[in-house]
Structures are given as structure tokens and as C-alpha cells.
Enzyme design. Sequence first.
Site: not given
Ligand code: CA
Length: 471
Positions: A36-37, A76, A80, A135, A137, A160, A223, A275-276, A293
Site C-alpha cells: 500500500d503506497d 487505493c 484494487r 487490506k 478496501h 486504510s 501506508h 497499489d499506487n 500518490k
Molecule cells: Ca494506496
Amino acid sequence: MRIIQTLPLCLFLLIVPATLAEAASRPPNYIVIFCDDLGYGDIGCFGAENHRTPHIDRMAREGMRLTSFYSTCGVCTPSRSSLMTGCYPRRVNMHEDGRGGWVLFPVGLKGLNPSEITVAEVLKAEGYATAIVGKWHLGDQPPFLPTRQGFDQYFGIPYSNDMGVGNRNRNYPPLPLLRDDKVIETEPDQAQITRRYTEEAVSFIESHKDQPFFLYLPHTMPHNPVAASEAFAGKSANGGYGDAIEEIDWSTGQILDAVKQAGIDRQTLIIFTSDNGAARAWGGSNKPLSGFKGSTMEGGMRVPFVVRWPGTIHAGSESDELAATLDILPTLAALAGTEPPTDRVIDGHDISPILLQKRRATSPHEAFYYYFRDQLQAVRHGPWKLHLARMVPKRGNTPARQVPARLYNLDEDIAESTNIAGDHAAVVEKIQELAERARSDLGDRNQPGARQRPAGRVADPRPLTRSVSPD
Ligand SMILES: [Ca+2]
């Protein structure tokens, strides 16, 4: 004597072909590690110098790196939705939440429509055991939880990690930790979360080694707010952010070891990606890309990608062909001997020819569309990326302004630093045609697309708490 000598050979002839046939016919196991991130420049094999990631780097040495791999959005939830469905976020209407936010928030009206067919459902139909650890989301109401979208089991924080009581901007319910569809803890100690996810993932691998499985491991980290367990906290050269990355690397090593110890190393395809891009604020790096991001610059959406499948994907290989999270579902389906859903539009393609280095394998995408929220902001076509002319809305004291189109050749200018639109009118025109195609198909701003599908919605969302029993 002769009998004694030939008996083992007979046994060999009986046993070995059966084993080989089984190995050949058994579809591969899949493990998708989704951070995540985590930014393009945050791991060693993609150039990080301040994070120690020996296990992920080993994965790259033993497998393949994709250097032009994209998530479909800089945040996110939309990202996803594409991994799960093989579709652009606007296709499945997951580009914004039900109240216009850029991701889903707790007690959400919206979720990934239960009628969408996820990669877990595609694989489950082929006899795969399926699990998600981490996660989700894609909706926090009972009809939207992962156990309703093809996963046999779930363990994780469903959205998150900053969406709990610690968030002073909003009045959120306590951050839940779920097992399947039940809240088993609230406000779990986040310093332990990567370790707990890892233990859960390893346990799943050990107990499912005799059948094909799909393990989706979307980490909560890195994250913000970042946290790491005692063994990693304060140990990296890049503060809490680096600690979280180094613990994810340890976790990846545990997964690799578990697969090897289970004797399924050559039957297991493992992906590591994000994811980003990294956020501007928390210490991550998207080098050598520009942007962060939440943007449609490369740094917001191009992510590191490592895939390992010993004996099938060549060790130490790499490709700069354009691919995306859209392609995960079609690719895993193809390698499992099946296909994506045929009753609806799927935007992704099978990229296994690229992974397996088939001769002349090239990107299956004529164009890649960079949407942010509801807006088409840029299009990539081959090495060319056109940021479309658009109105940037007023933000704080900065008035609204019109920005002109900008063209970059990413092969020569990966940092998107020199606008060459004026020198390539034909390229600009071609990409504008491709943009029009996306606008009519997927939509843009308030203009709906002809082939969008609705998200799931509930009328009366409720907090996920220990006392709520799902419908
Ligand atoms: Ca993210």
C-alpha cells in the site's frame, strides 16, 4: 538378483511419469503481494539505496522485473477494483466513493458490485483454495466483503489503517480487524500487523500445499501511519517508513521460505507489486519518476513489479513492455487453463507471453488510460504519454486554471520533464483519438461511458463492529 535390480526401475517407471504428468497438469499456485503506497524507487531491485530489501531483490534475481507496470489509479480503492476485476475503475464504477471521496471510507454506501467476477472467483471455479490476508478496501458492508467475492477466508484490516479512532478529522468507528466476516478485534496494534499477516499467510501456504491455491496478500503497510514490530522498529536508515518496508521484505522472505519448504517452489508463481506510488509526505520514493500518490504523473501510477516462478519464468529477466494490474486476472486465468469472464467487457489482457518471454511478445495495450477520480487526465500509447488539456479546479488560494496538453516520450524522458507536444502534432492527434474512444466507452467527468457497469450500493450502511452480525 535380476528381479531385485529391475524392481526399482519398474517402480520408477510407474511412479515418475505419474508425478511428471501431475506436475504438468496441476495449475500453478498464485501468491500476489500487494503493498500500500510503496513507490517505484522504494525497493533495492528498483534502485532504492536507503531500504534493505534482500528478499525482494532475490525474487527479482530469480524471476523477472516489469519496469512499465501500472496501477490504474493513484489511490487505493480504484486501484484494487482493477486488480480484482481486470477492469478500469470507471468500468465498474469504483473510481470514487458513494459520497464523492477519492476512496471508500468506513460505513460506505458503495462497494464492488457482488455481480462482478473477481480473480478469486475465476480461480475458485477451477478448484483453487482462495485466501486474502490484509487490506480489502472494496466495501465494508456485508455484501461487499471478500468472503462474498470468491475468497474462502479473510484475515485483515478491511480498509486504510488511518481510518480508525486515531483519525481526528472524522468520526470513524474503531479500526476493525476481521476474520472472515466477523470483527475479532478493534484498533489492533499496527506494529504487529505485518508480522501477523505473514504468519497467517505462511499458515495458509502450509495447509494448502497439496492443492492449487490463490493467496492475495495486500499489506496494510507502508501506508501512513507506518509501524513495524520490535525487530524492525528504529532499524532502517529511513525512519518508520523504511522500517515498514524492511519488515515487508522480511515477510516476503518468509513467504519464499514457506513455499520452498512446502516443496512447491516450481509450482508457485509469486508477484510483488504495489497499489499506487509513494505519497509526497511520508518518506517514500518514486525515483526516477515524477509525481506522487494521487496524481497521473508516472510516480503516482507506475509501480515496481517482480514476478518469480522458478523453472518457468527466466531468472534475472526483465521487460519494459506496458502492463497493468488490469492484466493480473486474465493472466492468472490463462496460466490456470481457463479464461476471464466472457459475458462482459474486461479491459486487461493475458501477459503470460511477456512473462514467459515468447518471441516477439509485446504489450497487448494499444493505449493505457490514466484516470484520476472521474477524470481522464492522460493516455499512454507506446512510448508516448499525453497529459490532456484540462481545467484544474481552484484549490485553497490557487485559482482554477486551464493547463495545455503536454506530450512526453517516456523512453527518453521517464521523468516527464520536457513537453514535446509542439514537435509531434500527429502523435498528439492520434492520442486524442484514443482519448475520445475512452471517453465514449468509460466516460469522463460527468459524461457517462456507454459500457460502464454499476457499483454495489446499500441504502443503510452500518459500522463494522463486534456486535454486528452480517446479513
Ligand atoms: Ca494506496
